[in-house]
Scaffold this motif. Structure first.
Motif, short mmCIF file in Angstrom:
data_model
loop_
_atom_site.label_atom_id
_atom_site.label_comp_id
_atom_site.label_asym_id
_atom_site.label_seq_id
_atom_site.Cartn_x
_atom_site.Cartn_y
_atom_site.Cartn_z
N GLU A 11 25.98 -9.97 -0.08
CA GLU A 11 27.38 -9.80 0.22
C GLU A 11 28.10 -10.43 -0.78
N HIS A 12 27.39 -11.09 -1.73
CA HIS A 12 28.22 -11.85 -2.89
C HIS A 12 28.75 -10.58 -3.96
N LYS A 13 29.78 -10.88 -4.40
CA LYS A 13 30.59 -10.12 -5.23
C LYS A 13 30.17 -10.54 -7.11
N LYS A 14 29.68 -11.40 -7.31
CA LYS A 14 29.56 -11.88 -8.50
C LYS A 14 28.13 -12.40 -9.03
N ASN A 66 26.24 -0.91 -7.88
CA ASN A 66 27.16 -1.90 -7.30
C ASN A 66 28.44 -1.85 -8.12
N ASP A 109 31.64 -2.24 -7.23
CA ASP A 109 32.55 -3.21 -6.91
C ASP A 109 32.12 -4.57 -7.07
N LYS A 110 31.05 -4.77 -7.86
CA LYS A 110 30.56 -6.24 -8.04
C LYS A 110 30.68 -6.40 -9.62
#
Length: 328
Positions: A243-246, A263, A265-266
């Protein structure tokens, strides 16, 4: 100079490709015409990954090589990967774009020196990381990859001594995870051990919201600092499911191609290398020897071809098959 002479002299076909063709279209056309399959590692350039029939880590590529019905296997990776495909497919033609695409880790275990090392432990079983030469595979009881190293070592009775080669960092990681003593050969991958501790610390300070994920070929201090340690495929899966984005990714930067596609969006940041280079990241110079032009020539001339002596192949096959059986 004939194509054969070019391969003997420089390791690949250096002829200029026709200027009026679309390289990618021609590669795909030849693939169909010659009933060829293109296998590519995650570390080669993205434009080659996009053309491949299968892109994977060493385990996935070995499995794909074993299962293919193609007449010719075109392996975009490094030399030992082509050897593994030939070990599994003695009656198929196996070609690679550049014979010079070696592996620092495989080179760190010369056959004669390893044979002498093995002789010191006559009762030990040998588990060798797939990043090794056919000669080392022939001296091995069971091959492993970073995807299944824990499973392979766990399959061996605890009262049995194990020599683990050639990657000492992966061996230490497995030893600690399983709380089991291993006899380690002192080999390493130049790409993974060149990740800069100082630059990485600075990068993490600048991105406190990023998770650090690392390949087990990295040095131990980086693995201890990582939020997740896993194989190439494991890293890809972790980012996709998290669920992390970076993320800061401590492995060869070629993996970012598929990772970013999966991914979008990441934010995915390559870990920095000690040596300054164009991408300010960790790149394998051998993997980058695979180019579209060399791939085209490789398929057109069907060379350089991989050969493994039959006596070596038969011995190595037993160890590779043992790994594939465990990995089902």
């Amino acid at each position: 100079m004939t194509p054969e002479q070019e391969v003997t002299k420089i390791g690949y076909i250096s002829r200029s490709v026709p200027k009026n063709i679309d390289l990618k279209e021609e590669i795909l056309r030849m693939k169909k015409e010659k009933n060829a399959v293109i296998l590519a590692h995650y570390y080669v350039d993205g434009e080659i990954q996009d053309l491949a029939d299968f892109v994977g880590d060493s385990l996935g590529l070995a499995q794909a090589a074993e299962q293919t019905q193609a007449d010719m296997i075109v392996f975009c990776g490094v030399h030992f990967m082509g050897e593994t495909a030939k070990i599994l497919n003695p009656n198929k033609k196996v070609v690679i774009p550049d014979l010079n695409a070696g592996c620092s880790l495989a080179d760190s275990a010369p056959a004669a020196e390893f044979a002498a090392f093995k002789a010191q432990y006559p009762d030990a079983l040998v588990v060798s990381y797939i990043n090794c030469s056919a000669d080392i595979k022939a001296m091995t009881d069971i091959i492993c990859t970073s995807s299944n190293a824990l499973k392979v070592v766990e399959s061996i009775p605890k009262d049995k001594q194990i020599i683990f080669a050639p990657d000492a960092n992966l061996g230490r990681f497995v030893s600690k995870k399983l709380d089991r003593e291993l006899i380690l050969w002192d080999g390493a991958c130049i790409v993974h051990i060149d990740i800069s501790r100082e630059k990485l610390a600075k990068l993490r300070a600048e991105n406190p919201d990023a998770l650090l994920i690392a390949h087990p070929e990295c040095k131990e201090d980086i693995l201890l600092a990582a939020d997740y340690v896993g194989s190439t495929t494991g890293l890809l899966t972790f980012v996709e499911k998290s669920e992390h984005k970076k993320f800061i990714v401590a492995t060869e930067a070629g993996i970012l191609h598929k990772m970013k596609i999966a991914n979008p969006d990441k934010v995915i940041i390559p870990a920095p290398a000690n040596e300054n280079n164009f991408c300010a990241c960790s790149e394998c110079p051998y993997m980058k020897m695979n180019t579209l032009e060399k791939l085209y020539n490789c398929m057109y001339y069907e060379m350089p071809e991989i050969h493994v002596p039959e006596e070596t192949r038969i011995k190595a096959l037993k160890a590779v098959k043992a790994m594939l059986e465990i990995s089902k």
